[in-house]
Enzyme design. Structure first.
Site, short mmCIF file in Angstrom:
data_model
loop_
_atom_site.label_atom_id
_atom_site.label_comp_id
_atom_site.label_asym_id
_atom_site.label_seq_id
_atom_site.Cartn_x
_atom_site.Cartn_y
_atom_site.Cartn_z
N LYS A 11 0.86 -1.19 0.00
CA LYS A 11 0.00 0.00 0.00
C LYS A 11 0.90 1.23 0.00
O LYS A 11 1.68 1.45 0.92
CB LYS A 11 -0.89 -0.01 1.23
N LYS A 20 -2.11 -1.54 -3.81
CA LYS A 20 -2.96 -0.35 -3.78
C LYS A 20 -2.09 0.88 -3.90
O LYS A 20 -1.10 0.96 -3.16
CB LYS A 20 -3.73 -0.32 -2.45
ZN LIG Z 1 -5.43 3.68 7.83
#
Ligand SMILES: [Zn+2]
Length: 332
Positions: A202, A255
């Site tokens: 992420k 992501k």
């Molecule tokens: Zn968070």
């Protein structure tokens, strides 16, 4: 020896297989289906509350009582899963609301499971929507996010979701060791069947802007660069993913999606577990805004974008377009 022209005639006629729609279908390498989609839902307390999210046209924050109708619609479209984000009715330094057994997310899980036990319920496990400062963990006095102090809260939050009936918990705080801490907590409590979908790679991305409005989770000071990944790095994503698989992640995730398709491909080649990609809020908002202006064809661009995730190697796509794309696919 063939002449150059003869070589061209004999071999380089790739257009042969593009001549007809049916031929193109036969040699299509990637496929896209509603089975691949996970639909994010923002839930808040109250009744009959359906609040539009300004920067994400077509997306809403829903109160729990509206969820049965919502999931009925998703099931009818063939979308198999939802990803729940809770909006806190109060915030403090330790995200106490996040671990409560009767807060909005456990309520939402129970409501959805009563309405449709077959719908896969995935829950976001992070505290940024539940802390006053908006960071994804516990903040030390010097302002640094304390990794290990945050783990027990994340694990407790995951347990609250598992107890309420979540099928999959999805840790997204980017704390080192979060998958292991959650796995151990769930197993100790007997929730050995609850799966973990880790937000493994992420990135600290500006593409999350509209989401922060939706989840009311913008950091009140600083940014998330000390725990989320640095956008220039790709090899590091593989290390993050391998660490999560080692710790027991059942599904891993990259992501955002569009600007990180190279990372999706790298991860696909590195691990055998199912791979999810998050087609994030900023990607959705850009599509919607350009389509609203009449600058692009929303349906064509939307489907092309979703197919790109599949081509890069993603098995699952978390997307705000799930409903529309399921409709579009019916018609295509
Ligand atoms: Zn968070």
């Amino acid at each position: 020896m063939l002449t150059r022209q003869q070589t061209l005639d004999a071999t380089y006629r790739l257009r042969r297989l593009r001549r007809m729609k049916s031929l193109r279908r036969m040699v299509q390498e990637s496929t896209l289906s509603p089975d691949d989609f996970i639909y994010p839902l923002f839930v808040h307390e109250g009744a009959s509350r359906r609040e539009p999210i300004g920067a994400m046209p077509g997306q809403f924050r829903l109160s729990v009582d509206l969820l049965p109708a919502e999931v009925e619609q998703l099931s009818a479209l063939g979308v198999p899963a939802v990803l729940l984000f809770g909006i806190a009715s109060y915030k403090d330094a330790y995200a106490s609301y996040a671990t409560q057994r009767d807060s909005v997310v456990p309520q939402a899980i129970r409501t959805i499971k009563r309405a449709n036990p077959e719908l896969v319920v995935i829950t976001d496990v992070c505290v940024c929507a539940y802390t006053e400062h908006g960071h994804c963990g516990i903040v030390r006095e010097d302002g640094y996010v304390d990794n290990d102090a945050s783990l027990s809260i994340l694990a407790e939050m995951a347990l609250a979701h598992a107890e309420a009936g979540a099928d999959i918990v999805a840790p997204s705080a980017m704390m080192d060791g979060q998958v292991q801490a959650i796995r151990e907590k769930l197993d100790e409590a007997g929730f050995t069947e609850t799966a973990i979908m880790a937000y493994s790679a992420k990135y600290a991305s500006a593409f999350y802007g509209p989401f922060r409005e939706a989840a009311d989770s913008a950091p009140q000071f600083g940014d998330r660069r000390s725990y989320q990944m640095d956008p220039p790095n790709a090899r590091e994503a593989v290390r993050e993913v391998l660490a999560d698989v080692e710790q027991g992640a059942d599904i891993v995730m990259v992501k955002p999606g569009l600007a990180y398709l190279d990372v999706v491909r790298l991860v696909r080649e590195a691990v055998d577990v199912p791979l999810a990609v998050y087609n994030v809020s900023g990607e959705y908002s850009m599509l919607k805004a350009a389509a609203e202006k009449g600058w692009i064809d929303e349906r064509a661009v939307g489907l092309e974008m979703l197919m790109a995730f599949r081509r890069a190697g993603a098995d699952l796509i978390i997307t705000y377009l799930a409903k529309e794309a399921a409709e579009w696919l019916k018609g295509s």
